[in-house]
Scaffold this active site. Structure first.
Site, PDB file in Angstrom:
ATOM      1  N   HIS A  90       0.805  -1.337   0.346  1.00 34.57           N
ATOM      2  CA  HIS A  90       0.131   0.166  -0.235  1.00 34.57           C
ATOM      3  C   HIS A  90       0.897   1.771  -0.068  1.00 34.57           C
ATOM      4  CE1 HIS A  90      -3.552  -2.448   1.023  1.00 34.57           C
ATOM      5  NE2 HIS A  90      -2.906  -2.946   1.891  1.00 34.57           N
ATOM      6  N   HIS A 115       5.402   6.934   6.411  1.00 31.87           N
ATOM      7  CA  HIS A 115       5.399   5.885   5.627  1.00 31.87           C
ATOM      8  C   HIS A 115       4.495   7.402   4.230  1.00 31.87           C
ATOM      9  CE1 HIS A 115       1.678   6.342   7.508  1.00 31.87           C
ATOM     10  NE2 HIS A 115       1.009   6.972   6.859  1.00 31.87           N
ATOM     11  N   HIS A 117       2.137   9.276   0.837  1.00 33.72           N
ATOM     12  CA  HIS A 117       0.890   8.746   0.587  1.00 33.72           C
ATOM     13  C   HIS A 117       1.273  10.043  -1.424  1.00 33.72           C
ATOM     14  CE1 HIS A 117      -1.239   6.757   2.914  1.00 33.72           C
ATOM     15  NE2 HIS A 117      -0.877   7.550   3.737  1.00 33.72           N
ATOM     16  N   HIS A 142       3.577  11.450   6.135  1.00 36.48           N
ATOM     17  CA  HIS A 142       3.137  10.877   7.627  1.00 36.48           C
ATOM     18  C   HIS A 142       3.999  10.084   8.674  1.00 36.48           C
ATOM     19  CE1 HIS A 142      -1.475  10.851   6.148  1.00 36.48           C
ATOM     20  NE2 HIS A 142      -0.461  12.386   6.390  1.00 36.48           N
ATOM     21  N   THR A 224      -6.043   6.681   7.696  1.00 34.86           N
ATOM     22  CA  THR A 224      -6.761   6.875   6.501  1.00 34.86           C
ATOM     23  C   THR A 224      -6.164   5.980   5.927  1.00 34.86           C
ATOM     24  OG1 THR A 224      -3.797   7.841   5.697  1.00 34.86           O
ATOM     25  CG2 THR A 224      -5.980   9.484   6.077  1.00 34.86           C
ATOM     26  N   THR A 225      -5.648   5.207   6.033  1.00 31.28           N
ATOM     27  CA  THR A 225      -6.738   3.017   5.829  1.00 31.28           C
ATOM     28  C   THR A 225      -7.235   3.190   6.467  1.00 31.28           C
ATOM     29  OG1 THR A 225      -4.109   2.747   6.599  1.00 31.28           O
ATOM     30  CG2 THR A 225      -4.782   3.604   4.429  1.00 31.28           C
TER      31      THR A 225
END
Length: 394
Positions: A90, A115, A117, A142, A224-225
């Site tokens: 992801h 991580h 995005h 993040h 957010t996941t």
């Protein structure tokens, strides 16, 4: 009766073995099967009223003077032990040592991981999760921490309302390369496929953060996941961090969401969740609107160039005016000198000598000439008279 009870017990155990692992092993995605629109069906918290990310409408934020700058603890003390970079299918995750933390909140928070995005269309095509007044950035970093003062570990803390604190850093693109992000991007090729991991040299995590840590937005939200636990104290910085276009291209095109042995390879792209409804939540700001608008580096450069051009133009105009004034001053002086030299006798007529008569002889000289001419005539006449003796001869 015992046989029936045993049968029921076995059925319940079978049901637990078949249902529970299925819920834990659900493979969610951002699009397609079990995509964002279906998350809440499998993960109930994803349908909650305090979900993240959100759109930060700056005109609707509320200034809170009690929001002090957060203090990164131990971010620069990375030590000699390497970090672990991991492709979880992801995103790209870097596990952080537990001596790193975050100060400035009601409790002490310990760092866990960070991580990224991103999108798929390059610069100005979106990729960040949070947006500012409807505008998205090209990517977002993040940094995740858990409340180590109240909870023993990340697993426990993530289910509690005050369990997590996450820093959100919006990333935009420019011409200059960001050397700090190369500490991550240069090793992505070693974790191209899902579930691959590699050790990378440790580096100063604080170099990834904005320089201004005093201006930020604060609200209560969620992961957010999936499982979307509503346990996050969000801090989204107002200042953007810049990377180069080449760095963004590498981030968008080098990783796969599939395993190396999968027959079909899918690029890991557009791994950002759509913004969620605020549902009467208030977003607080650590700075007031009167403190001024935050300018981008491009805007600052444009202002500096404009000011310099204005100064140069003003200097040219002033120089032109000075030279023009000098020219007319000298011209006026020369005119005064010329007029003075040509009209001095008119100014002082009493000092001007009387004009001398031309071709006029003195009266005495004229009389002398007349007398001389008369005497000459008389003598000539006397010579022309005949002698009397000559007249009497025969």
């Amino acid at each position: 009766m015992d046989s029936l009870g045993l049968f029921v017990l076995l059925m319940l155990l079978c049901l637990q073995w078949t249902v529970a692992p299925a819920a834990e092993e659900i493979t969610w995605t951002y699009t397609g099967l079990v995509g964002q629109s279906e998350w809440s069906e499998y993960f109930p918290d994803c349908g909650g009223t305090s979900q993240s990310p959100v759109d930060v409408v700056t005109t609707q934020t509320k200034y809170d003077p009690n929001l002090i700058p957060l203090t990164p603890l131990g971010y620069s003390q990375h030590g000699n032990n390497p970090f672990t970079l991991y492709n979880n299918g992801h995103t790209a995750v870097i596990n952080l040592p537990d001596w790193m933390g975050l100060g400035g909140l009601p409790w002490l928070f310990t760092a866990v991981q960070m991580h990224l995005h991103w999108g798929s269309g390059g610069p100005s095509h979106g990729g960040s999760e949070h947006t500012i007044s409807g505008l998205s950035a090209d990517a977002e970093l993040h940094v995740v921490h858990y409340n180590s003062e109240l909870y023993p570990n990340m697993s426990t803390a993530m289910t509690q309302r005050d369990g997590l604190a996450v820093l959100g850093i919006l990333i935009v693109t420019g011409e200059e390369t960001n050397a700090a992000f190369n500490n991550i991007l240069n090793y992505l090729s070693r974790v191209r496929f899902a579930y691959q991991k590699v050790s990378i040299p440790a580096f100063d995590i604080q170099t990834l953060l904005p320089k201004d840590l005093t201006r930020y937005y604060r609200y209560n939200g969620s992961l957010t996941t999936p499982p979307c636990y509503q346990s996050v104290i969000w801090t989204v910085y107002n200042e953007r961090v810049q990377i180069s276009k080449a760095q963004l291209r590498k981030l968008e095109t080098i990783l796969y969401s599939t395993k190396a042995e999968d027959p079909v390879r899918m690029l890991l792209q557009d791994n950002y969740r759509a913004t969620q409804q605020l549902n009467h939540r208030v977003i607080f700001a650590s700075f007031s609107a009167e403190s001024g608008k935050e300018l981008s580096s491009g805007e600052v450069t444009a202002i500096v160039i404009g000011v310099m051009c204005g100064c140069v133009g003003l200097a040219v105009i002033i120089r032109f005016i000075v030279k023009t004034i000098r020219f007319f001053t000298l011209l006026h002086r020369e005119t005064v000198v010329v007029n003075s030299s040509t009209s001095s006798w008119d100014v002082l007529p009493s000092n001007r000598p009387a004009p001398m008569p031309r071709n006029k002889e003195p009266e005495t000289a004229k009389e002398k000439k007349q007398d001389l001419a008369l005497s000459t005539t008389t003598e000539a006449e006397k010579k022309e008279e005949p002698s009397p003796s000559l007249q009497t001869e025969p």
